[in-house]
Structure formats: structure tokens, C-alpha cells
Scaffold this motif. Structure first.
Motif, PDB file in Angstrom:
ATOM      1  N   UNK A  25      48.431  37.912  42.448  1.00 16.23           N
ATOM      2  CA  UNK A  25      48.225  37.367  42.572  1.00 16.23           C
ATOM      3  C   UNK A  25      48.568  36.765  43.971  1.00 16.23           C
ATOM      4  N   UNK A  26      49.852  36.070  43.194  1.00 14.15           N
ATOM      5  CA  UNK A  26      50.919  35.252  44.233  1.00 14.15           C
ATOM      6  C   UNK A  26      51.645  36.219  45.128  1.00 14.15           C
ATOM      7  N   UNK A  27      51.745  37.417  44.980  1.00 12.92           N
ATOM      8  CA  UNK A  27      52.569  38.360  45.288  1.00 12.92           C
ATOM      9  C   UNK A  27      51.585  38.581  47.042  1.00 12.92           C
ATOM     10  N   UNK A  28      50.638  38.466  46.357  1.00 17.06           N
ATOM     11  CA  UNK A  28      49.663  39.095  47.999  1.00 17.06           C
ATOM     12  C   UNK A  28      49.120  37.749  48.852  1.00 17.06           C
ATOM     13  N   UNK A  29      49.829  36.872  48.067  1.00 15.86           N
ATOM     14  CA  UNK A  29      48.755  35.396  49.043  1.00 15.86           C
ATOM     15  C   UNK A  29      50.181  35.069  49.928  1.00 15.86           C
ATOM     16  N   UNK A  30      51.533  35.676  49.679  1.00 16.80           N
ATOM     17  CA  UNK A  30      52.387  35.431  50.527  1.00 16.80           C
ATOM     18  C   UNK A  30      52.567  36.404  51.864  1.00 16.80           C
ATOM     19  N   UNK A  31      51.147  37.564  51.349  1.00 13.29           N
ATOM     20  CA  UNK A  31      51.040  38.331  53.155  1.00 13.29           C
ATOM     21  C   UNK A  31      49.867  38.038  53.161  1.00 13.29           C
ATOM     22  N   UNK A  32      48.619  37.582  52.270  1.00 20.03           N
ATOM     23  CA  UNK A  32      47.540  37.961  53.062  1.00 20.03           C
ATOM     24  C   UNK A  32      46.783  36.556  52.411  1.00 20.03           C
ATOM     25  N   UNK A  33      45.345  36.495  53.600  1.00 22.59           N
ATOM     26  CA  UNK A  33      44.534  35.479  53.369  1.00 22.59           C
ATOM     27  C   UNK A  33      44.063  34.943  51.317  1.00 22.59           C
ATOM     28  N   UNK A  34      43.806  34.233  51.465  1.00 22.73           N
ATOM     29  CA  UNK A  34      43.772  33.200  50.035  1.00 22.73           C
ATOM     30  C   UNK A  34      42.258  34.003  49.502  1.00 22.73           C
ATOM     31  N   UNK A  35      41.530  34.896  50.223  1.00 27.06           N
ATOM     32  CA  UNK A  35      40.095  35.175  49.844  1.00 27.06           C
ATOM     33  C   UNK A  35      40.771  36.864  48.993  1.00 27.06           C
ATOM     34  N   UNK A  36      41.870  37.134  50.163  1.00 26.94           N
ATOM     35  CA  UNK A  36      42.250  38.781  49.358  1.00 26.94           C
ATOM     36  C   UNK A  36      43.165  38.813  48.413  1.00 26.94           C
ATOM     37  N   UNK A  37      43.809  38.265  48.696  1.00 27.10           N
ATOM     38  CA  UNK A  37      44.621  37.087  47.027  1.00 27.10           C
ATOM     39  C   UNK A  37      43.892  36.928  45.439  1.00 27.10           C
ATOM     40  N   UNK A  38      42.709  36.720  45.566  1.00 32.06           N
ATOM     41  CA  UNK A  38      42.014  36.013  44.584  1.00 32.06           C
ATOM     42  C   UNK A  38      41.542  37.671  44.415  1.00 32.06           C
ATOM     43  N   UNK A  39      40.960  38.207  45.176  1.00 30.65           N
ATOM     44  CA  UNK A  39      40.129  39.694  44.872  1.00 30.65           C
ATOM     45  C   UNK A  39      41.012  40.416  44.385  1.00 30.65           C
ATOM     46  N   UNK A  40      42.281  40.204  44.962  1.00 30.65           N
ATOM     47  CA  UNK A  40      43.738  41.670  44.138  1.00 30.65           C
ATOM     48  C   UNK A  40      43.847  40.960  43.098  1.00 30.65           C
TER      49      UNK A  40
END
Length: 101
Positions: free
Chosen positions: A72-87
Motif C-alpha cells: 500500500x505504501x509503495x503504491x501510494x507513492x505513485x497512485x491516488x489514495x483509492x488505488x493504494x487502498x484497493x491494492x
């Protein structure tokens, strides 16, 4: 079901204190000049509080949750919050199934 008057009073008092604190901050901030250092410090508060809440749970619950937190932290660096939470949700679900947790 019965309502305990003391419990109800405590809940109402906490709600009033929360609202008063928020409104008070919004009113008082109009009279304060914020420099660059103070602005940066204020901007650092939300992520710090979020980490203080999330880190103990992520590091104590199990390997699936810990790995999902990192994803989640790695995805949050590049994508919006919703995408990070979904990941994070998808990762923890897959890892729980795979690890049998």
C-alpha cells in the motif's frame, strides 16, 4: 435496551469537545501568521498520526498484513489514495488465502 444517562452525557460531552476544538482552531488560525517552517510542520502531522495508528497494527497482526502495508505504501507513492487502498485490500486478501490466515 436501556440508555445509561452517564454514558450518554459522556458521549455528548466528547462530541461537543471535538467540535469546539475544530471550530476553535479554524477561528484562531485567522489571527496567526504561519511561516514556511510552521507550514511544513503542520503538513507533516497527518501522515505522522496515520503512521502512529497503522504501524502497530501492521507490524503485530501477521505477515499478510505487514506485506500489504508495504504494498500500500509503495503504491501510494505513485497512485491516488483509492488505488493504494484497493491494492492493500487485494494484497491482504490474496495473502490471507495463500498463507491460510
Amino acid at each position: 435496551m436501556t440508555v445509561d444517562p452517564n454514558m450518554l452525557l459522556a458521549i455528548v460531552a466528547m462530541a461537543i469537545a471535538t467540535v469546539a476544538t475544530r471550530i476553535g482552531g479554524l477561528v484562531l488560525i485567522r489571527f496567526v501568521t504561519i511561516g514556511e517552517t510552521q507550514r511544513r510542520a503542520l503538513e507533516a502531522i497527518p501522515p505522522a498520526v496515520l503512521m502512529a495508528v497503522i504501524a502497530p497494527t501492521a507490524l503485530v497482526t501477521g505477515p499478510a498484513e505487514t506485506i500489504a502495508t508495504v504494498v500500500t505504501a509503495l503504491v501510494a507513492v505513485r497512485l491516488p489514495l483509492l488505488a493504494a487502498v484497493a491494492a492493500g485490500v487485494v494484497t491482504v486478501a490474496i495473502l490471507r488465502m495463500a498463507l491460510g490466515a
